[in-house]
Design a protein around this motif. Sequence first.
Motif, PDB file in Angstrom:
ATOM      1  N   MET A   2       0.834  -1.202   0.000  1.00 31.31           N
ATOM      2  CA  MET A   2       0.000   0.000   0.000  1.00 31.31           C
ATOM      3  C   MET A   2       0.870   1.254   0.000  1.00 31.31           C
ATOM      4  N   LEU A   3       0.455   2.223  -0.795  1.00 32.18           N
ATOM      5  CA  LEU A   3       1.176   3.486  -0.892  1.00 32.18           C
ATOM      6  C   LEU A   3       0.280   4.619  -0.432  1.00 32.18           C
ATOM      7  N   ASN A   4       0.806   5.468   0.434  1.00 30.76           N
ATOM      8  CA  ASN A   4       0.089   6.683   0.809  1.00 30.76           C
ATOM      9  C   ASN A   4       0.271   7.716  -0.292  1.00 30.76           C
ATOM     10  N   CYS A   5      -0.842   8.209  -0.796  1.00 32.81           N
ATOM     11  CA  CYS A   5      -0.816   9.046  -1.998  1.00 32.81           C
ATOM     12  C   CYS A   5      -1.331  10.453  -1.699  1.00 32.81           C
ATOM     13  N   VAL A   6      -0.666  11.440  -2.288  1.00 33.63           N
ATOM     14  CA  VAL A   6      -1.081  12.834  -2.204  1.00 33.63           C
ATOM     15  C   VAL A   6      -1.328  13.353  -3.624  1.00 33.63           C
ATOM     16  N   ILE A   7      -2.425  14.053  -3.804  1.00 34.64           N
ATOM     17  CA  ILE A   7      -2.757  14.675  -5.082  1.00 34.64           C
ATOM     18  C   ILE A   7      -2.515  16.176  -4.986  1.00 34.64           C
ATOM     19  N   ILE A   8      -1.839  16.737  -5.985  1.00 33.69           N
ATOM     20  CA  ILE A   8      -1.704  18.187  -6.089  1.00 33.69           C
ATOM     21  C   ILE A   8      -2.200  18.586  -7.478  1.00 33.69           C
ATOM     22  N   GLU A   9      -3.366  19.148  -7.533  1.00 33.68           N
ATOM     23  CA  GLU A   9      -4.049  19.460  -8.792  1.00 33.68           C
ATOM     24  C   GLU A   9      -4.992  20.631  -8.559  1.00 33.68           C
ATOM     25  N   ASP A  10      -4.835  21.701  -9.367  1.00 37.63           N
ATOM     26  CA  ASP A  10      -5.639  22.890  -9.129  1.00 37.63           C
ATOM     27  C   ASP A  10      -6.995  22.859  -9.843  1.00 37.63           C
ATOM     28  N   GLU A  11      -7.162  22.016 -10.857  1.00 34.45           N
ATOM     29  CA  GLU A  11      -8.437  21.934 -11.566  1.00 34.45           C
ATOM     30  C   GLU A  11      -9.377  20.972 -10.838  1.00 34.45           C
ATOM     31  N   ARG A  12     -10.552  21.451 -10.503  1.00 34.74           N
ATOM     32  CA  ARG A  12     -11.476  20.670  -9.664  1.00 34.74           C
ATOM     33  C   ARG A  12     -11.856  19.333 -10.298  1.00 34.74           C
ATOM     34  N   LEU A  13     -12.247  19.333 -11.566  1.00 40.79           N
ATOM     35  CA  LEU A  13     -12.682  18.097 -12.206  1.00 40.79           C
ATOM     36  C   LEU A  13     -11.536  17.090 -12.321  1.00 40.79           C
ATOM     37  N   ALA A  14     -10.364  17.599 -12.667  1.00 38.75           N
ATOM     38  CA  ALA A  14      -9.199  16.716 -12.757  1.00 38.75           C
ATOM     39  C   ALA A  14      -8.843  16.144 -11.390  1.00 38.75           C
ATOM     40  N   ARG A  15      -8.969  16.959 -10.349  1.00 41.73           N
ATOM     41  CA  ARG A  15      -8.679  16.497  -8.993  1.00 41.73           C
ATOM     42  C   ARG A  15      -9.689  15.424  -8.559  1.00 41.73           C
ATOM     43  N   GLN A  16     -10.941  15.632  -8.876  1.00 38.70           N
ATOM     44  CA  GLN A  16     -11.969  14.650  -8.527  1.00 38.70           C
ATOM     45  C   GLN A  16     -11.753  13.327  -9.261  1.00 38.70           C
ATOM     46  N   LYS A  17     -11.336  13.411 -10.526  1.00 37.36           N
ATOM     47  CA  LYS A  17     -11.060  12.198 -11.293  1.00 37.36           C
ATOM     48  C   LYS A  17      -9.910  11.413 -10.671  1.00 37.36           C
ATOM     49  N   ALA A  89      10.774  16.317 -16.817  1.00 35.43           N
ATOM     50  CA  ALA A  89      10.208  15.524 -15.731  1.00 35.43           C
ATOM     51  C   ALA A  89      11.046  14.281 -15.458  1.00 35.43           C
ATOM     52  N   PHE A  90      11.443  13.573 -16.499  1.00 32.72           N
ATOM     53  CA  PHE A  90      12.232  12.356 -16.301  1.00 32.72           C
ATOM     54  C   PHE A  90      13.649  12.673 -15.851  1.00 32.72           C
ATOM     55  N   ASN A  91      14.149  13.849 -16.186  1.00 32.56           N
ATOM     56  CA  ASN A  91      15.445  14.268 -15.659  1.00 32.56           C
ATOM     57  C   ASN A  91      15.400  14.450 -14.149  1.00 32.56           C
ATOM     58  N   LEU A  92      14.199  14.670 -13.615  1.00 29.81           N
ATOM     59  CA  LEU A  92      14.005  14.775 -12.171  1.00 29.81           C
ATOM     60  C   LEU A  92      13.675  13.426 -11.553  1.00 29.81           C
ATOM     61  N   ASN A  93      13.875  12.345 -12.343  1.00 26.24           N
ATOM     62  CA  ASN A  93      13.606  10.985 -11.882  1.00 26.24           C
ATOM     63  C   ASN A  93      12.139  10.735 -11.570  1.00 26.24           C
ATOM     64  N   ALA A  94      11.251  11.392 -12.320  1.00 29.92           N
ATOM     65  CA  ALA A  94       9.831  11.079 -12.191  1.00 29.92           C
ATOM     66  C   ALA A  94       9.616   9.621 -12.574  1.00 29.92           C
ATOM     67  N   THR A  95       8.741   8.938 -11.844  1.00 34.95           N
ATOM     68  CA  THR A  95       8.480   7.538 -12.137  1.00 34.95           C
ATOM     69  C   THR A  95       7.656   7.382 -13.402  1.00 34.95           C
ATOM     70  N   ASP A  96       6.725   8.305 -13.623  1.00 33.00           N
ATOM     71  CA  ASP A  96       5.926   8.240 -14.847  1.00 33.00           C
ATOM     72  C   ASP A  96       5.369   9.626 -15.158  1.00 33.00           C
ATOM     73  N   TYR A  97       4.785   9.722 -16.349  1.00 34.87           N
ATOM     74  CA  TYR A  97       4.306  10.999 -16.881  1.00 34.87           C
ATOM     75  C   TYR A  97       2.969  10.715 -17.556  1.00 34.87           C
ATOM     76  N   LEU A  98       1.871  11.095 -16.914  1.00 34.76           N
ATOM     77  CA  LEU A  98       0.536  10.827 -17.439  1.00 34.76           C
ATOM     78  C   LEU A  98       0.029  12.047 -18.193  1.00 34.76           C
ATOM     79  N   LEU A  99      -0.224  11.854 -19.464  1.00 36.07           N
ATOM     80  CA  LEU A  99      -0.689  12.936 -20.314  1.00 36.07           C
ATOM     81  C   LEU A  99      -2.220  12.935 -20.357  1.00 36.07           C
ATOM     82  N   LYS A 100      -2.804  14.024 -19.905  1.00 35.62           N
ATOM     83  CA  LYS A 100      -4.264  14.136 -19.872  1.00 35.62           C
ATOM     84  C   LYS A 100      -4.825  14.208 -21.295  1.00 35.62           C
ATOM     85  N   PRO A 101      -6.004  13.603 -21.524  1.00 35.09           N
ATOM     86  CA  PRO A 101      -6.770  12.778 -20.588  1.00 35.09           C
ATOM     87  C   PRO A 101      -6.249  11.337 -20.583  1.00 35.09           C
ATOM     88  N   PHE A 102      -6.176  10.711 -19.442  1.00 36.56           N
ATOM     89  CA  PHE A 102      -5.731   9.321 -19.333  1.00 36.56           C
ATOM     90  C   PHE A 102      -6.814   8.520 -18.621  1.00 36.56           C
TER      91      PHE A 102
END
Length: 232
Positions: A2-17, A89-102
């Motif tokens: 199990m992973l504890n997850c935090v969302i940081i998203e300013d768009e309401r609909l995207a955050r709800q999704k 993003a990957f230069n910062l060692n991001a694990t993945d990059y999700l391009l909206k809409p996904f």
Amino acid sequence: MMLNCVIIEDERLARQKLQLYVNDHKHLTLVASFVSAEEFIKKANNVEYDLLLLDIALPNMDGITLAGMLPKHCRVVFTTAFAEHAVEAFNLNATDYLLKPFDFERFSKAIEKVNSFTNPPDTVITDNKKISIKEGKKIHRIDIDEILYIKGLKEYVVWHTAKGQLITLHSLSHLCDYLGPLNFIQTHRSYIVNVQKADVIEYGFIHVGTEQIPIGRSYREKVKECFKLELE
């Protein structure tokens, strides 16, 4: 796991999704949701998290800037409508990059990748200086002195040894922390070298046998210090 997850998203609909996706995923627990990087920074010390689902186009402070401030152990999956930030993003060692809409399937693949990096590494060093490396369903027992260098390929690494090659699912940065005390050095964002196997060191390269390993600009000072050299 199990992973504890935090969302940081300013768009309401995207955050709800994202909240729906996290709540529907068997390996995730949503612990907090924020609308800006500043709000996250103010409250981060009170939140235990393993993973950030991080939008890039945030007000005032963007997601790329925030990711650069995070501790190394934190996993980041960027969620964005802009493909042009992928390399940064990957230069910062991001694990993945999700391009909206996904969709949920693509989201789940990103979480699988996070889990593969977050779980304990499939390498164990024993007292007699051997290392156990898990490759698929096989476990290889290798003398540490036989490792020549390691090359990173996105989420995989290739172990180049005196007896051949192994390919495993690892983070190169994690392996650098793990192998550093055992006389290994990262010379480039894609390479770790066994210091004892370096035959020739010159400006821009380390030669290991017939292989020419690059020295990245940002790693030159560490290489010079390690080998007590002036690389002019």
